[in-house]
Write an enzyme that holds these catalytic residues in place. Structure first.
Site, PDB file in Angstrom:
ATOM      1  N   GLU A  45      47.346  38.580  34.751  1.00 23.45           N
ATOM      2  CA  GLU A  45      48.233  39.725  34.575  1.00 23.45           C
ATOM      3  C   GLU A  45      49.646  39.268  34.234  1.00 23.45           C
ATOM      4  O   GLU A  45      50.098  38.195  34.668  1.00 23.45           O
ATOM      5  CB  GLU A  45      48.307  40.608  35.821  1.00 23.45           C
ATOM      6  N   THR A  46      50.325  40.072  33.451  1.00 25.94           N
ATOM      7  CA  THR A  46      51.752  39.924  33.177  1.00 25.94           C
ATOM      8  C   THR A  46      52.412  41.257  33.512  1.00 25.94           C
ATOM      9  O   THR A  46      51.903  42.312  33.149  1.00 25.94           O
ATOM     10  CB  THR A  46      52.008  39.567  31.702  1.00 25.94           C
TER      11      THR A  46
END
Length: 290
Positions: A45-46
């Protein structure tokens, strides 16, 4: 140029937890920019921090993307990692030890403590889970994908906490570590049911569990240490807990052994809420040119 941190979550030892990329101020980025950056970081995830819809209610708002470009309504280790990055940067401060994060899943309540060594522990309250049991045919299908027998005394269930995890209990912790799922079949299975992925867990003893989280349909065959996955596991354990819930029940979860990680997640539940917590450490910081 936008400020960037890569934070390792559920650990105090760099490179032993689950990293999340945090874009500190994404207010000028488009959705396509965010998707491109998330694809480039290639982390599970970012996160992208933007102003909250109502600053009187939330301290910040976060958008969460996976490498495939999908935006998640909520995710666990990005929640802790983003809060840590903002606390460490001095951008936010807890109010009476509390923070409120806004995301697509709504408002997430966080509790922040700092010990004498200035080490933060951050806990978030899991969104209320919706649990749907699998039928016998579905259980047999996932058993074939896993290649491992499933404990049917705790019926495998889809747990919706924003992300939808299929949660499966195996015989014990060793069975979890030894599991070798077919990722192609699992990806097709998850897409068919609209799932984020599969979480398996097994007990070492009554208070200690081993967890693994697989999300091939999101571009991540195995997530090293997963907050929402552990929260979903806790939700299923609570549903089958046969003792009093007048006082909090505490569990210790470890995750990542198969990937050479050593994540530690603090879990607790009552009849009213589930809390997931841990530590974090910054491994990389700088700026992204965009």
């Amino acid at each position: 140029m936008v400020a960037f941190k890569q934070v390792d979550v559920f650990t105090l030892v760099p490179f032993k937890g689950n990293p999340v990329a945090v874009i500190i101020d994404a207010s000028k980025l488009t959705t396509n920019d965010m998707k491109s950056i998330a694809n480039w970081t290639n982390l599970s995830e970012t996160t992208f921090v933007i102003p909250p819809t109502n600053p009187l209610i939330a301290d910040y708002k976060v958008r969460i993307f996976v490498p495939s470009g999908e935006e998640l309504p909520f995710a666990g280790h990005p929640t802790i990692g983003t809060a840590f990055a903002l606390l460490e940067s001095g951008i936010i401060k807890p109010k009476n030890g509390k923070l409120v994060q806004e995301c697509l899943a709504g408002l997430i309540n966080l509790t922040v403590t700092k010990n004498n060594d200035n080490i933060y522990e951050i806990l978030f309250q899991l969104p209320d889970p919706i649990i749907t049991k699998l039928n016998d045919d579905q259980i047999i299908e996932i058993e074939n994908i896993l290649g491992s027998p499933i404990n049917r005394l705790m019926t495998p269930s889809i747990v919706n906490v924003g992300p939808k995890w299929l949660v499966v209990n195996l015989k014990d912790a060793k069975s979890v570590i030894d599991a070798n799922p077919n990722f192609t079949d699992l990806m097709n299975h998850d897409k068919k049911l609209g799932l984020s992925g599969l979480c398996i867990f097994g007990f070492y003893d009554s208070n200690n569990i081993e967890v693994r989280s697989f999300a091939p349909s999101c571009g991540v065959n195995e997530d090293p240490v997963c907050g929402s996955g552990n929260g979903s596991v806790t939700s299923l354990i609570r549903a089958y807990y046969d003792k009093s819930l007048d006082n909090p029940v505490f569990l210790n979860s470890t995750q990542g052994k198969v990937l050479g990680r050593d994540g530690h997640i603090n879990l607790q539940f009552t009849k009213d809420k589930i809390l997931i917590g841990g530590h974090a450490v910054t491994c990389i910081e700088g700026n992204i040119n965009i």
